[in-house]
Scaffold this active site. Structure first.
Site, PDB file in Angstrom:
ATOM      1  N   LYS A 174       0.896  -1.172   0.000  1.00 43.38           N
ATOM      2  CA  LYS A 174       0.000   0.000   0.000  1.00 43.38           C
ATOM      3  C   LYS A 174       0.933   1.221   0.000  1.00 43.38           C
ATOM      4  O   LYS A 174       1.564   1.539   1.008  1.00 43.38           O
ATOM      5  CB  LYS A 174      -0.886  -0.048   1.261  1.00 43.38           C
ATOM      6  CG  LYS A 174      -1.345   1.285   1.813  1.00 43.38           C
ATOM      7  CD  LYS A 174      -2.429   1.936   1.001  1.00 43.38           C
ATOM      8  CE  LYS A 174      -2.814   3.269   1.626  1.00 43.38           C
ATOM      9  NZ  LYS A 174      -1.885   4.362   1.250  1.00 43.38           N
ATOM     10  N   GLY A 204      -4.687   4.403  -2.387  1.00 41.97           N
ATOM     11  CA  GLY A 204      -5.883   4.984  -1.783  1.00 41.97           C
ATOM     12  C   GLY A 204      -5.560   5.567  -0.435  1.00 41.97           C
ATOM     13  O   GLY A 204      -4.391   5.636  -0.037  1.00 41.97           O
ATOM     14  N   GLY A 206      -5.184   5.959   3.535  1.00 39.30           N
ATOM     15  CA  GLY A 206      -4.800   5.059   4.620  1.00 39.30           C
ATOM     16  C   GLY A 206      -5.993   4.623   5.441  1.00 39.30           C
ATOM     17  O   GLY A 206      -6.126   3.449   5.791  1.00 39.30           O
ATOM     18  N   GLU A 208      -8.901   4.222   4.587  1.00 37.37           N
ATOM     19  CA  GLU A 208      -9.840   3.366   3.844  1.00 37.37           C
ATOM     20  C   GLU A 208      -9.174   2.027   3.509  1.00 37.37           C
ATOM     21  O   GLU A 208      -9.222   1.098   4.306  1.00 37.37           O
ATOM     22  CB  GLU A 208     -10.344   4.120   2.607  1.00 37.37           C
ATOM     23  CG  GLU A 208     -11.172   5.331   3.036  1.00 37.37           C
ATOM     24  CD  GLU A 208     -11.678   6.207   1.891  1.00 37.37           C
ATOM     25  OE1 GLU A 208     -12.361   7.188   2.194  1.00 37.37           O
ATOM     26  OE2 GLU A 208     -11.389   5.909   0.707  1.00 37.37           O
ATOM     27  N   GLY A 210      -6.070   1.225   3.494  1.00 37.55           N
ATOM     28  CA  GLY A 210      -5.009   0.876   4.458  1.00 37.55           C
ATOM     29  C   GLY A 210      -5.598   0.175   5.668  1.00 37.55           C
ATOM     30  O   GLY A 210      -5.120  -0.876   6.102  1.00 37.55           O
ATOM     31  N   GLU A 248       7.941   0.791  12.207  1.00 38.97           N
ATOM     32  CA  GLU A 248       9.037   1.766  12.199  1.00 38.97           C
ATOM     33  C   GLU A 248       8.386   3.129  12.240  1.00 38.97           C
ATOM     34  O   GLU A 248       7.790   3.573  11.254  1.00 38.97           O
ATOM     35  CB  GLU A 248       9.868   1.538  10.924  1.00 38.97           C
ATOM     36  CG  GLU A 248      11.276   2.027  11.074  1.00 38.97           C
ATOM     37  CD  GLU A 248      11.395   3.442  10.623  1.00 38.97           C
ATOM     38  OE1 GLU A 248      11.210   4.345  11.475  1.00 38.97           O
ATOM     39  OE2 GLU A 248      11.651   3.650   9.432  1.00 38.97           O
ATOM     40  N   CYS A 282      12.847   9.490   9.262  1.00 31.89           N
ATOM     41  CA  CYS A 282      12.570   8.928  10.591  1.00 31.89           C
ATOM     42  C   CYS A 282      13.797   9.022  11.478  1.00 31.89           C
ATOM     43  O   CYS A 282      13.688   9.251  12.671  1.00 31.89           O
ATOM     44  CB  CYS A 282      12.114   7.485  10.460  1.00 31.89           C
ATOM     45  SG  CYS A 282      13.116   6.555   9.304  1.00 31.89           S
ATOM     46  N   GLU A 381       8.211  14.822  17.271  1.00 37.12           N
ATOM     47  CA  GLU A 381       8.785  14.721  15.933  1.00 37.12           C
ATOM     48  C   GLU A 381       8.151  15.797  15.058  1.00 37.12           C
ATOM     49  O   GLU A 381       6.934  15.820  14.871  1.00 37.12           O
ATOM     50  CB  GLU A 381       8.480  13.327  15.362  1.00 37.12           C
ATOM     51  CG  GLU A 381       9.228  13.034  14.102  1.00 37.12           C
ATOM     52  CD  GLU A 381       9.005  11.609  13.606  1.00 37.12           C
ATOM     53  OE1 GLU A 381       7.835  11.176  13.576  1.00 37.12           O
ATOM     54  OE2 GLU A 381       9.985  10.959  13.237  1.00 37.12           O
TER      55      GLU A 381
END
Ligand code: NAD
Length: 480
Positions: A174, A204, A206, A208, A210, A248, A282, A381
Site C-alpha cells: 500500500k 488509496g 490510509g 480506507e 489501508g 518503524e 525517521c 517529531e
C-alpha cells in the site's frame, strides 16, 4: 497525464467507475497524476489473490535460489533504470535529484542483499535423545502487507518487499497517497516476472484501503512505516487477528557532541542529518545535545553552514527541497509559530517563496535553542528541517537528555575518547548508535529499528527475514 492503476491479481485496476485521488508535485503544487481510491472490495480481492498465489504450485515450486536470482535481476533492472526512477522519486517527493539517486541505489542494494540471502535461510537440527530426529523447517509466513510512507518510497518498499519475496511470501504494497510513482514502476516489472498475486500494489487513503487491509483476517503479517498514532491503529487491528507487526515509527534522534569532539567532522554530518530530505526522515538528527564549553563555537559553525543552504525545487539543484504536502507544510509552520518566546531561534523556520514555484511548500531550515528539554519541539517529531539544541554540562546529563523523549531510533555520539564513546553508546536507549558519524551509506546490512515508541522489530540486515517466516518444528521418533 498517465494515471496510476492498482495491480491486483495480475490485472491493472482502475477505470471511469472508480474514484481517483490527485497526486500533487510538492515542488510546484501542480497535479502530477491520479491514483485509484482503493476500497474494501479491492482489499478483499488483493488478499484473495495473494492466498491463491501462495497455494498455487507456480509460486511454491520456485526454488529459493531462483527467488534470489529474480531479486538480483530486480536490482539490475533498478540500476539500469536509475535515471528514470530518480526522476519519478524526485517528482513525487520533491527531494533533490542527488538524494533521489542515492535512494534508487539503496533500493537496488536491498534487492541485491535479500536476493543473496534467499537460499541461505536455514532451519536447525536439535539434539534431544537417541532415536528422536528433531529439526526445524522454514516456511513463508503468508500474505504480507507493506504500508509505506511518502518520505523514502522506493527504499522503504524495497527493504521489506525484498526480504518477503526472498522468503517466498505474497506481498501487498500500500503506497502513500502522495508517492505512488516508483512503486508503480516496480509493479510493472514484477507483474512480468512473478506469478500473479505474488506482488500487488494498492493505492488509496490510509483510513480506507489501508485500514481495510490492516484489519483483514487474510493478512498474515504487517510491516508499517509512518506515524506513531497510525502505527498504533495498525497494531490494534493486527491484534484482533493475532498477526505480527513490524513497526518503524520515527524518532527524535540526538547528536551528542562532547567537548573533545572533532568539530570539522561533526559539523557537516550534523547538518546533513537534519537537512537530508528536508528533515522528513525517521532517523533525522533532530536534536543537538552539546557540551556547554563548546556550544557557542559549534552553533556558530552550524549557523554558517545553514546560511549557505539553498532551498528550492529539484530543477534548481537545491540542497533542501519542499515539504511533502500542504498538510505537513502547514503543520510544521504551525509548530514553529507556537514555539515559546524563551526559545532562541538562531536561524530559519519561515515559509520560503521560490520564484516560479510559488505554490510549492518550502521552509527555511531552522536552528532553535530550547530553554528546557521538555519544550514540545524538543520532544515531538516535527518531521521538517528543524534542529533543536540543548546544552549539557556532564556526561551523565548528556545521556539522560539523550534518553528523555518517547523515541529511541538512532543516536550520534561525537568524542575522541574511546571510553566515553562506549560508555555513552551503551547507555543510550536507541536501536542504532553511530560514533563519530551519523548514518552509513544506506546501511542495508545493519539492523534498523527502534526502542520505545520508535517501533517494534528490526528491518534491514539478515535479521529482517525473521519477520517473514514461520518456523516449524518436526520430531520423528525412530523405531528399529
Ligand atoms: P501516516 O502514518 O498517517 O501514513 C503512513 C502510511 O500509512 C501511508 O501509506 C498511509 O496511507 C497509511 N495509513 C494512514 N492511516 C492508516 C490506517 N488507519 N490504517 C492503515 N494505514 C494507514 O503518516 P502521514 O500522515 O503521512 O505523516 C504524518 C506524520 O507521520 C509525519 O509528520 C511524521 O511524524 C510521521 N512519519 C513518519 C515516517 C517514518 O519514516 N517513520 C514517515 C512518514 C511520516
Amino acid at each position: 497525464m498517465k494515471k496510476i492503476q492498482m495491480l491486483i491479481d495480475g490485472e491493472w485496476i482502475g477505470d471511469q467507475n472508480d474514484q481517483w485521488i490527485d497526486v500533487i508535485d510538492p515542488a510546484s503544487g501542480k497535479l502530477t497524476t491520479q491514483i485509484v481510491r482503493g476500497d474494501n472490495a479491492h482489499a478483499d480481492r488483493a488478499v484473495q489473490a495473494s492466498k491463491n498465489a501462495l497455494k498455487s504450485s507456480t509460486w511454491k515450486s520456485v526454488k529459493p535460489f531462483e527467488r534470489g536470482q529474480l531479486l538480483q535481476d530486480t536490482a539490475r533492472y533498478v540500476r539500469e533504470n536509475a535515471e528514470e526512477l530518480a526522476r519519478l522519486e524526485s517528482l513525487d517527493t520533491g527531494k533533490p535529484i542527488g538524494q533521489a539517486n542515492a535512494d534508487i541505489e539503496a533500493a537496488a542494494r536491498y534487492f541485491e542483499f535479500y536476493g543473496g540471502l534467499a537460499d541461505k535461510v536455514f532451519g536447525d537440527t536439535i539434539p534431544i535423545e537417541e532415536n528422536l530426529v528433531n529439526f526445524t523447517t522454514i516456511e513463508p509466513i503468508g500474505v504480507t502487507l507493506h504500508i509505506v510512507p511518502w518520505n523514502y518510497p522506493i527504499q522503504i518498499t524495497a527493504r521489506s518487499v525484498a526480504a518477503a519475496i526472498a522468503t517466498g511470501n505474497a506481498v501487498i504494497v500500500k503506497s502513500s497517497e502522495d508517492t505512488p510513482l516508483t512503486t508503480n514502476f516496480l509493479a510493472e516489472w514484477f507483474n512480468e516476472k512473478l506469478p500473479k498475486g505474488v506482488f500487488q500494489h494498492v493505492t488509496g487513503y490510509g483510513a480506507e484501503i489501508g485500514a481495510a487491509l490492516s484489519s483483514h483476517p487474510g493478512v498474515d503479517q504487517i510491516t508499517f512505516t509512518g506515524s506513531v498514532p497510525t502505527g498504533i491503529a495498525v497494531m490494534k487491528a493486527a491484534a484482533d487477528n493475532v498477526v505480527p507487526v513490524t513497526l518503524e515509527l520515527g524518532g527524535k534522534s540526538p547528536n551528542v557532541v562532547f567537548k573533545d569532539a572533532d568539530l570539522d567532522r561533526a559539523v557537516p554530518s550534523i547538518v546533513n542529518s537534519i537537512l537530508q530530505n528536508a528533515g522528513q526522515t525517521c532517523s533525522a538528527g533532530s536534536r543537538l545535545l552539546v557540551d556547554e564549553s563548546i556550544a557557542d563555537e559549534l552553533l556558530e559553525r552550524i549557523k554558517e553552514r545553514f546560511s549557505g543552504i539553498k532551498v528550492g525545487p529539484p530543477s534548481h539543484n537545491a540542497d533542501v527541497g519542499p515539504i511533502i504536502n500542504e498538510k505537513q507544510y502547514k503543520r510544521i509552520l504551525a509548530m514553529l509559530g507556537s514555539i515559546d518566546k524563551n526559545a532562541n531561534v538562531l536561524a530559519g523556520g519561515k515559509a520560503v517563496q521560490v520564484k516560479g514555484y510559488e505554490n510549492g511548500f518550502y521552509i527555511s531550515p531552522a536552528i532553535i535553542e530550547a530553554s528546557s528539554h521538555s519544550d514540545f519541539f524538543v520532544q515531538e517529531e516535527i518531521f521538517g528541517p528543524v534542529l533543536s539544541v540543548i546544552r549539557f554540562t556532564s556526561v551523565e546529563e548528556a545521556i539522560d537528555l539523550a534518553n528523555d523523549t518517547p523515541y529511541g531510533l538512532v543516536a550520534g555520539v561525537w568524542t575522541k575518547d574511546i571510553d566515553r564513546a562506549h560508555y555513552a553508546a551503551s547507555r543510550i536507549d536507541s536501536g542504532q548508535v553511530f560514533i563519530n558519524s551519523y548514518g552509513a551509506a544506506g546501511g542495508v546490512q545493519m539492523p534498523f529499528g527502534g526502542y520505545k515508541k520508535s517501533g517494534i522489530g528490526r528491518e534491514k540486515s539478515h535479521l529482517a527475514v525473521q519477520n517473514y517466516i514461520q518456523i516449524k518444528n518436526t520430531a520423528i521418533q525412530l523405531q528399529l
